[in-house]
Design a protein around this motif. Structure first.
Motif, PDB file in Angstrom:
ATOM      1  N   ALA A 104       0.792  -1.268  -0.124  1.00 24.56           N
ATOM      2  CA  ALA A 104       0.032   0.012   0.003  1.00 24.56           C
ATOM      3  C   ALA A 104       0.877   1.451   0.034  1.00 24.56           C
ATOM      4  CB  ALA A 104      -1.025   0.019   1.180  1.00 24.56           C
ATOM      5  N   LEU A 105       2.038   1.278   0.719  1.00 29.21           N
ATOM      6  CA  LEU A 105       2.952   2.411   0.639  1.00 29.21           C
ATOM      7  C   LEU A 105       3.386   2.661  -0.553  1.00 29.21           C
ATOM      8  CD1 LEU A 105       4.886   1.820   4.007  1.00 29.21           C
ATOM      9  CD2 LEU A 105       2.938   3.519   3.594  1.00 29.21           C
ATOM     10  N   ARG A 106       3.411   1.539  -1.391  1.00 21.99           N
ATOM     11  CA  ARG A 106       4.213   1.658  -2.791  1.00 21.99           C
ATOM     12  C   ARG A 106       3.211   1.974  -3.924  1.00 21.99           C
ATOM     13  NH1 ARG A 106       8.228  -2.279  -1.026  1.00 21.99           N
ATOM     14  NH2 ARG A 106       6.947  -3.840  -1.965  1.00 21.99           N
ATOM     15  N   GLY A 107       1.832   2.069  -3.330  1.00 18.08           N
ATOM     16  CA  GLY A 107       0.597   2.007  -4.176  1.00 18.08           C
ATOM     17  C   GLY A 107       0.347   0.902  -5.142  1.00 18.08           C
ATOM     18  N   GLN A 108       0.639  -0.330  -4.662  1.00 21.60           N
ATOM     19  CA  GLN A 108       0.410  -1.545  -5.318  1.00 21.60           C
ATOM     20  C   GLN A 108      -0.638  -2.362  -4.523  1.00 21.60           C
ATOM     21  OE1 GLN A 108       4.417  -3.396  -5.091  1.00 21.60           O
ATOM     22  NE2 GLN A 108       5.338  -2.096  -6.612  1.00 21.60           N
ATOM     23  N   ALA A 109      -1.241  -3.096  -5.764  1.00 21.55           N
ATOM     24  CA  ALA A 109      -2.214  -4.028  -4.976  1.00 21.55           C
ATOM     25  C   ALA A 109      -1.585  -5.554  -4.360  1.00 21.55           C
ATOM     26  CB  ALA A 109      -3.311  -4.373  -6.046  1.00 21.55           C
ATOM     27  N   PHE A 110      -2.155  -5.919  -3.461  1.00 23.46           N
ATOM     28  CA  PHE A 110      -1.376  -7.148  -2.655  1.00 23.46           C
ATOM     29  C   PHE A 110      -2.419  -8.280  -2.937  1.00 23.46           C
ATOM     30  CE2 PHE A 110      -0.923  -9.804   0.931  1.00 23.46           C
ATOM     31  CZ  PHE A 110       0.323 -10.705   0.514  1.00 23.46           C
ATOM     32  N   VAL A 111      -2.101  -9.427  -3.298  1.00 25.69           N
ATOM     33  CA  VAL A 111      -2.738 -10.586  -3.434  1.00 25.69           C
ATOM     34  C   VAL A 111      -2.261 -11.515  -2.473  1.00 25.69           C
ATOM     35  CG1 VAL A 111      -3.700 -12.306  -4.936  1.00 25.69           C
ATOM     36  CG2 VAL A 111      -3.437  -9.837  -5.885  1.00 25.69           C
ATOM     37  N   ARG A 112      -3.058 -12.297  -1.745  1.00 20.56           N
ATOM     38  CA  ARG A 112      -2.332 -13.483  -0.899  1.00 20.56           C
ATOM     39  C   ARG A 112      -1.868 -14.464  -1.785  1.00 20.56           C
ATOM     40  NH1 ARG A 112      -7.002 -11.347   1.617  1.00 20.56           N
ATOM     41  NH2 ARG A 112      -8.425 -12.683   0.613  1.00 20.56           N
ATOM     42  N   PRO A 113      -0.728 -14.887  -1.372  1.00 22.83           N
ATOM     43  CA  PRO A 113      -0.213 -15.965  -2.291  1.00 22.83           C
ATOM     44  C   PRO A 113      -0.857 -17.115  -2.751  1.00 22.83           C
ATOM     45  CG  PRO A 113       1.334 -14.840  -0.943  1.00 22.83           C
ATOM     46  CD  PRO A 113       0.229 -14.673  -0.476  1.00 22.83           C
ATOM     47  N   TYR A 114      -1.658 -17.772  -1.554  1.00 13.24           N
ATOM     48  CA  TYR A 114      -2.283 -19.041  -1.905  1.00 13.24           C
ATOM     49  C   TYR A 114      -3.806 -18.889  -1.914  1.00 13.24           C
ATOM     50  CZ  TYR A 114       2.544 -20.470  -0.572  1.00 13.24           C
ATOM     51  OH  TYR A 114       3.669 -20.614  -0.454  1.00 13.24           O
TER      52      TYR A 114
END
Length: 205
Positions: A136-146
């Motif tokens: 979020a700090l880098r403005g990216q979306a995070f997807v849980r790996p599994y």
């Protein structure tokens, strides 16, 4: 989890044990409520009596089988049907114990339901939170790996992704079979980064 006592090979059994135990405690609590209410308040007008758990505990400690609607300790006010105070205490104990276990076990069951739905373990939950915050700090979306989606997560967790296995025979009824996978490698979400990088380094998100 639980000092490594619950893992890949027995997580499903542990979850189903909690689910069946929770249903059992809820059933006992609901079916025993009428008897608990009768023993707790005697057989007077139950609709107008307040709930006094403190008075009940004091009454049990004093050795009386019941208490009157006005909270007095006069022996003349006790109902003769409850002369056996041991039965009275056991009925109340059964309801209170089953209700307390139902609440506590329900919270633990809800926690594991959330973990399975999201495709993560309790440790991965905290790892993913930190990784999501960095993304979020880098403005990216995070997807849980599994996280393969809630339906695929549950299908894999219950071991139903194999021909011949059904929800009725292998989940609702007791069944013994190996879980899917070897517990070392797991399928990853299509849009997630490499899981090994996410779990072993702090730079990869």
């Amino acid at each position: 989890w639980l000092n490594n006592c619950v893992g890949h090979r027995n997580h499903r059994y542990f979850y189903l044990f909690m689910a069946y135990m929770w249903l059992g405690t809820v059933y006992v609590s609901l079916s025993a409520y009428a008897h608990f209410k009768r023993h707790f308040y005697s057989e007077r007008d139950l609709s107008r009596l307040p709930f006094h758990p403190a008075l009940f505990l004091l009454n049990v400690a004093a050795g009386y089988p019941s208490f009157a609607s006005n909270g007095s300790s006069s022996s003349a006010a006790f109902h003769p049907v409850l002369a056996d105070r041991h039965v009275h205490v056991l009925v109340a104990y059964e309801f209170m114990l089953s209700s307390g276990v139902a609440v506590a076990l329900g919270l633990l069951l809800a926690w594991h339901t959330r973990l399975v739905t999201r495709g993560e373990t309790s440790i991965e939950l905290y790892i993913n939170r930190k990784a999501a915050a960095r993304a979020a700090l880098r403005g990216q979306a995070f997807v849980r790996p599994y996280d393969l989606g809630w339906r695929a997560n549950w299908t894999r967790f219950l071991g139903l992704g194999v021909a011949g296995r059904s929800l009725w025979r292998h989940v609702l009824l007791p069944a013994v079979f190996e879980p899917l996978g070897d517990g070392m490698c797991f399928p990853e979400a299509e849009q997630s980064p490499r899981s090994s990088c996410c779990l072993q380094t702090a730079e990869c998100v």
